[in-house]
Scaffold this active site. Sequence first.
Site, PDB file in Angstrom:
ATOM      1  N   GLU A  43     -38.695 114.392 -32.040  1.00 40.62           N
ATOM      2  CA  GLU A  43     -38.424 113.621 -30.825  1.00 40.62           C
ATOM      3  C   GLU A  43     -38.153 114.543 -29.637  1.00 40.62           C
ATOM      4  O   GLU A  43     -38.579 114.271 -28.523  1.00 40.62           O
ATOM      5  CB  GLU A  43     -37.244 112.676 -31.035  1.00 40.62           C
ATOM      6  CG  GLU A  43     -37.503 111.541 -32.028  1.00 40.62           C
ATOM      7  CD  GLU A  43     -38.651 110.640 -31.599  1.00 40.62           C
ATOM      8  OE1 GLU A  43     -39.008 110.637 -30.404  1.00 40.62           O
ATOM      9  OE2 GLU A  43     -39.191 109.943 -32.469  1.00 40.62           O
ATOM     10  N   TYR A 126     -32.988 107.216 -25.412  1.00 38.90           N
ATOM     11  CA  TYR A 126     -34.267 107.083 -26.102  1.00 38.90           C
ATOM     12  C   TYR A 126     -34.217 107.719 -27.494  1.00 38.90           C
ATOM     13  O   TYR A 126     -34.537 107.079 -28.505  1.00 38.90           O
ATOM     14  CB  TYR A 126     -35.417 107.705 -25.295  1.00 38.90           C
ATOM     15  CG  TYR A 126     -36.591 107.975 -26.187  1.00 38.90           C
ATOM     16  CD1 TYR A 126     -37.426 106.928 -26.572  1.00 38.90           C
ATOM     17  CD2 TYR A 126     -36.790 109.229 -26.758  1.00 38.90           C
ATOM     18  CE1 TYR A 126     -38.458 107.144 -27.469  1.00 38.90           C
ATOM     19  CE2 TYR A 126     -37.807 109.446 -27.652  1.00 38.90           C
ATOM     20  CZ  TYR A 126     -38.635 108.401 -28.004  1.00 38.90           C
ATOM     21  OH  TYR A 126     -39.631 108.604 -28.906  1.00 38.90           O
ATOM     22  N   ASP A 144     -39.451 104.350 -23.894  1.00 39.63           N
ATOM     23  CA  ASP A 144     -39.999 105.541 -23.248  1.00 39.63           C
ATOM     24  C   ASP A 144     -41.146 105.129 -22.329  1.00 39.63           C
ATOM     25  O   ASP A 144     -41.318 103.951 -22.026  1.00 39.63           O
ATOM     26  CB  ASP A 144     -40.485 106.534 -24.306  1.00 39.63           C
ATOM     27  CG  ASP A 144     -41.687 105.998 -25.066  1.00 39.63           C
ATOM     28  OD1 ASP A 144     -41.919 104.775 -25.017  1.00 39.63           O
ATOM     29  OD2 ASP A 144     -42.403 106.788 -25.690  1.00 39.63           O
TER      30      ASP A 144
END
Length: 344
Positions: A43, A126, A144
């Site tokens: 991520e 996020y 996102d």
Amino acid sequence: MENIRTGSDFLHVGNRLLEWYKNNARDLPFRQTKDPYKIWICEIVFQQTRISQGLNHYNNFIKRFPDVKTLAEADENEVLLYWKGLGYYSRAINIHKAARQIMEEYQGVFPAQYQDILTLKGIGKYTAAAVSSICFGGKMPAVDGNFYRVLSRLFADDFDISNSRAFTYFSELAALVMPDNVGDFNQAMMDLGSEICKPKNPLCGECPINEDCLAFSLQKVTNYPVKTKKVKTEDLALTYYFVHRNGQFLIRQRKDDFIWKKLFEFPSAIPEEMEPFITQSKTITHKLTHKNLSIEIFNVAVSSEKEWNTFIAENQYLITDIQGSHEKSFPKPLENYIQNSLKD
DNA sequence: AATACGGGGAC
DNA sequence: GTCCCAGTATT
């Protein structure tokens, strides 16, 4: 718009997405695991970064730092080395800090709760939502750029995504279509946004939810998302001196403010007595997101050992050679310069 | 609430 | 050239 949605059932959109994802998920190295460490790293690596650009960095990073403990025990400069060329270097610094945070505050076990994950350095709403949903069954949408694009088109919603309230706004839209399996839903949205619902030339004909897409039915898909904020770029001039002697050259480490945080660079000034050793200069242009750089690099071939030693002693520069430079992280334009000087 | 932070690729 | 990308920290 809100009234139209109230009472409507958009859950079938999310379920359709899950079905599509089952058969169309991209085959990526971090898709075969629910190890929160690996999901976390991927991520961070892929924040503001396309899969094709960061894939090698991700694989190399995991190979060298396979778990939290290994990462926490590593030297910060080595973590930066594995981030070389990837950009947004505070990500590497924060990822390292967070690893040590997990060791100290969570006994080396990655926290499972969204609120705990959120306290880790470099992890925002996020990423916390992504890790918690993919690895721990959390129920937060990982909003996102893909969410902004897909949802604004699905609902033909002109909410400005450059507005700071966009995250909250589109989180609420996401809740309308979000099925129970949030982890797969989040990843499905990423893949849809990447492969089908693309910014330019979206493949609406192949989209699994095109029958539900209001922008598609209005033939206004590329009108969304709405983004008003313009990015202004400014010019910035930098000067460097590539001071070398017998295959060695001088470097120093940048601060953690401004650009290229904690990366290595060349001296930006030399004393007057050293100017006679300048053999040539080269100007490199380099584009950053908000800056157009013009970097003038003077080649300083020092033939006097006395000048060399004096300069080093007075300025606390580090000495490295071409081999050693491979073990340090340089900004892209300087990395390129070093590689070119290697050919001479 | 607004801005800074890299680099690469699509168009 | 312009825009965007699995965003976050800082002010």
